[in-house]
Write a protein that holds these residues in place. Structure first.
Motif, short mmCIF file in Angstrom:
data_model
loop_
_atom_site.label_atom_id
_atom_site.label_comp_id
_atom_site.label_asym_id
_atom_site.label_seq_id
_atom_site.Cartn_x
_atom_site.Cartn_y
_atom_site.Cartn_z
N SER A 31 -2.13 12.56 -16.20
CA SER A 31 -1.64 11.22 -15.87
C SER A 31 -1.58 11.04 -14.35
O SER A 31 -1.80 9.95 -13.83
N GLN A 32 -1.32 12.14 -13.63
CA GLN A 32 -1.32 12.02 -12.17
C GLN A 32 -2.74 11.74 -11.66
O GLN A 32 -2.93 10.97 -10.72
N ASN A 33 -3.73 12.35 -12.33
CA ASN A 33 -5.12 12.09 -11.95
C ASN A 33 -5.48 10.62 -12.13
O ASN A 33 -6.14 10.02 -11.28
N ALA A 34 -5.00 10.06 -13.25
CA ALA A 34 -5.27 8.63 -13.49
C ALA A 34 -4.60 7.78 -12.42
O ALA A 34 -5.18 6.79 -11.94
N ALA A 65 0.81 -1.23 0.00
CA ALA A 65 0.00 0.00 0.00
C ALA A 65 0.85 1.28 0.00
O ALA A 65 0.58 2.19 -0.80
N PRO A 66 1.89 1.39 0.86
CA PRO A 66 2.65 2.66 0.81
C PRO A 66 3.35 2.88 -0.52
O PRO A 66 3.61 4.03 -0.90
N GLU A 67 3.64 1.79 -1.24
CA GLU A 67 4.29 1.92 -2.55
C GLU A 67 3.27 2.29 -3.64
O GLU A 67 3.63 2.73 -4.72
N ILE A 68 1.99 2.06 -3.36
CA ILE A 68 0.95 2.42 -4.32
C ILE A 68 0.68 3.92 -4.28
O ILE A 68 0.55 4.56 -5.31
N SER A 89 -6.41 5.20 -9.81
CA SER A 89 -6.00 3.80 -9.70
C SER A 89 -5.60 3.48 -8.26
O SER A 89 -5.92 2.41 -7.73
N ALA A 90 -4.94 4.43 -7.57
CA ALA A 90 -4.55 4.20 -6.17
C ALA A 90 -5.79 4.04 -5.29
O ALA A 90 -5.84 3.15 -4.44
#
Ligand code: SAH
Length: 367
Positions: free
Chosen positions: A316-319, A51-54, A323-324
Motif C-alpha cells: 500500500s505504501q508503494n501505491a 504538495a508537502p501534504e501529498i 500516486s504521489a
C-alpha cells in the motif's frame, strides 16, 4: 449571513463598494473571522491538500536544495531559514530531516516562520518540536531580523489579495464588491475607468493585478540583494502574460462561490510569474525559471528518491508513492486536488552572484 458577511455589509453600506483586494484581505486574514485565522484549511478534513501534504519527498528535495544553495552562498552563519505561510509545518519538518546529511547547514540556520494563523502556528510548533532547531514566528515579513536568508514559499503568493479590472466600451473599470437588490454580496464595476490603464482590450475581458504580491516580491528581492540569499517560490500560475479571471474559492476540496460565506472558503488567484519576475529584476535580483514543478522535482531527483523509499515500502505504501509521483509531477487535469506537475511552477530569486542553481539548468526563456 455569517458574522464576517454582516461586517462587510456594514462597510459597504457606510462607505460604498469594496475592491476585491480589500474583500480578499478581509475574507482571508480578518483578525477574528478570516479564513486563515479561524479555520484549519489543510489536509483531508480541511479544504485543500498541498504538495508537502501529498508526500514527504517534496519537502525533502527542497531541504537538500536549500543546503546546496547555502553552500554556494559561501556558507554564511547564521543563515535565516525562512518559510512564508508554512501551513502544518510539514515541508519544514521534511526539509530539516533530509538536511541531516548536511549537519553544517543545520548548525548554521535559525528558523523563521511567517504565519498569521495561530491554529497553524500551533501545528508548526508540534511538527518541529523534536527537530532540535530554534524557531521564531512572525506575523509578517517586515518583522524578520536582518541577515542572509533562504526563503521558501509554497502556495503562499496565491493567497495574497488581487485586484480585477474589466473592459467596457469606456475603458478598464475596477471590479468592486457591492450589494444586490436582495442585499447579498455581488460583483459590479467602478463607474469611472482607471485612467492609468491604457492597454487595448475587448469588451468583457478581465485582467488581474497582484499588487500586494508584486510589492512583497520587491521588498524580498531588495533584501536578498543587500543582505544575501535566495527566495524559492512554488505556486500555480501563468508564465506568459494573460487575461481572464482566475480568482477561485475552494471549500471541502470543491470549487465554491468566492462571495458566498466569506471567511469559510480558501480564496486564491493564479500567480502572475511575469509580474513577480519583473519586480524582482527591478530590485536587482536574478530570476531563475519559472520551471514546471514536475520538471524541477524530477531534476532534483524525485524518481531516485521514490525508488529509495520503495526499497522499504509495503504494497500500500508503494501505491501511495506512485500516486504521489503522479500528483506532484504528473499533468494538471483540472480539479483543485488533481495533479500539479505542469500548472505549478518553481522560481528562484537570488542575489546576483548566485548565477547557477540546481533544477534551473535549462529553464525555458525567462518571463
Ligand atoms: N505552505 C503550506 C500552506 C499553504 S496555505 C503548504 O504548502 O502546505 C497558505 C499559508 O499561508 C497558510 O499557512 C496561511 O495561514 C498562510 N498565510 C496566508 N496569508 C498570509 C499572510 N498574509 N501572512 C502570513 N501568512 C499567511
Amino acid at each position: 449571513m455569517n458574522p464576517l458577511e454582516i461586517l462587510i455589509h456594514e462597510m459597504i453600506t457606510e462607505n460604498g463598494p469594496l475592491s476585491l483586494e480589500t474583500y480578499m484581505a478581509l475574507a482571508l486574514t480578518h483578525p477574528v473571522h478570516g479564513y486563515y485565522v479561524s479555520k484549519m484549511p489543510l489536509g483531508r478534513s480541511g479544504d485543500f491538500i498541498t504538495a508537502p501534504e501529498i508526500s514527504q519527498m517534496f519537502g525533502e528535495l527542497i531541504g537538500l536544495w536549500c543546503a546546496a544553495v547555502w553552500r554556494s552562498m559561501g556558507k554564511p552563519q547564521p543563515l535565516l531559514f525562512v518559510e512564508l505561510g508554512p501551513g502544518r509545518g510539514t515541508l519544514m519538518a521534511d526539509a530539516l530531516r533530509a538536511a541531516r546529511v548536511a549537519p553544517d547547514f543545520l548548525s548554521a540556520i535559525d528558523i523563521h516562520l511567517v504565519e498569521t494563523s495561530e491554529i497553524l502556528q500551533q501545528c508548526q510548533r508540534m511538527a518541529l518540536k523534536d527537530l532540535g532547531q530554534s524557531v521564531s514566528w512572525h506575523a509578517s515579513t517586515e518583522e524578520m531580523p536582518d541577515g542572509p536568508a533562504i526563503i521558501v514559499a509554497n502556495e503562499f503568493f496565491d493567497c495574497l489579495p488581487i485586484r480585477q479590472f474589466a473592459r467596457s466600451t469606456t475603458g478598464w473599470h475596477e471590479r468592486l464588491i457591492g450589494l444586490n437588490g436582495e442585499g447579498r454580496l455581488c460583483f459590479g464595476l467602478a463607474p469611472g475607468p482607471e485612467p492609468r490603464l491604457t492597454a487595448p482590450g475587448e469588451p468583457g475581458q478581465v485582467f488581474e493585478a497582484g499588487v500586494v504580491a508584486a510589492q512583497l516580491m520587491s521588498r524580498l528581492a531588495e533584501r536578498i540583494c543587500l543582505q544575501g540569499g535566495a527566495l524559492l517560490l512554488v505556486d500555480y500560475g501563468y508564465d506568459v502574460p494573460q487575461r481572464g479571471a482566475t480568482l477561485q474559492a475552494v471549500r471541502s476540496h470543491r470549487f465554491a462561490d468566492p462571495l458566498g460565506d466569506p471567511g469559510e472558503a480558501d480564496l486564491t488567484a493564479h500567480v502572475d510569474f511575469c509580474a513577480l519576475a519583473r519586480a524582482a529584476r527591478a530590485a536587482g535580483a536574478i530570476v531563475h525559471g519559472p520551471v514546471p514543478q514536475g520538471e524541477w522535482l524530477t531534476r532534483l531527483g524525485l524518481y531516485e528518491r521514490a525508488a529509495k523509499l520503495r526499497e522499504k515500502a509495503s504494497g500500500s505504501q508503494n501505491a501511495a508513492i506512485d500516486s504521489a509521483l503522479q500528483r506532484l509531477a504528473g499533468e494538471w487535469r483540472g480539479s483543485p486536488t488533481d495533479a500539479m506537475g505542469r500548472l505549478f511552477k518553481v522560481v528562484a530569486v537570488t542575489e546576483p552572484r548566485l548565477s547557477a542553481l540546481s533544477g534551473f539548468e535549462t529553464a525555458a526563456v525567462p518571463c
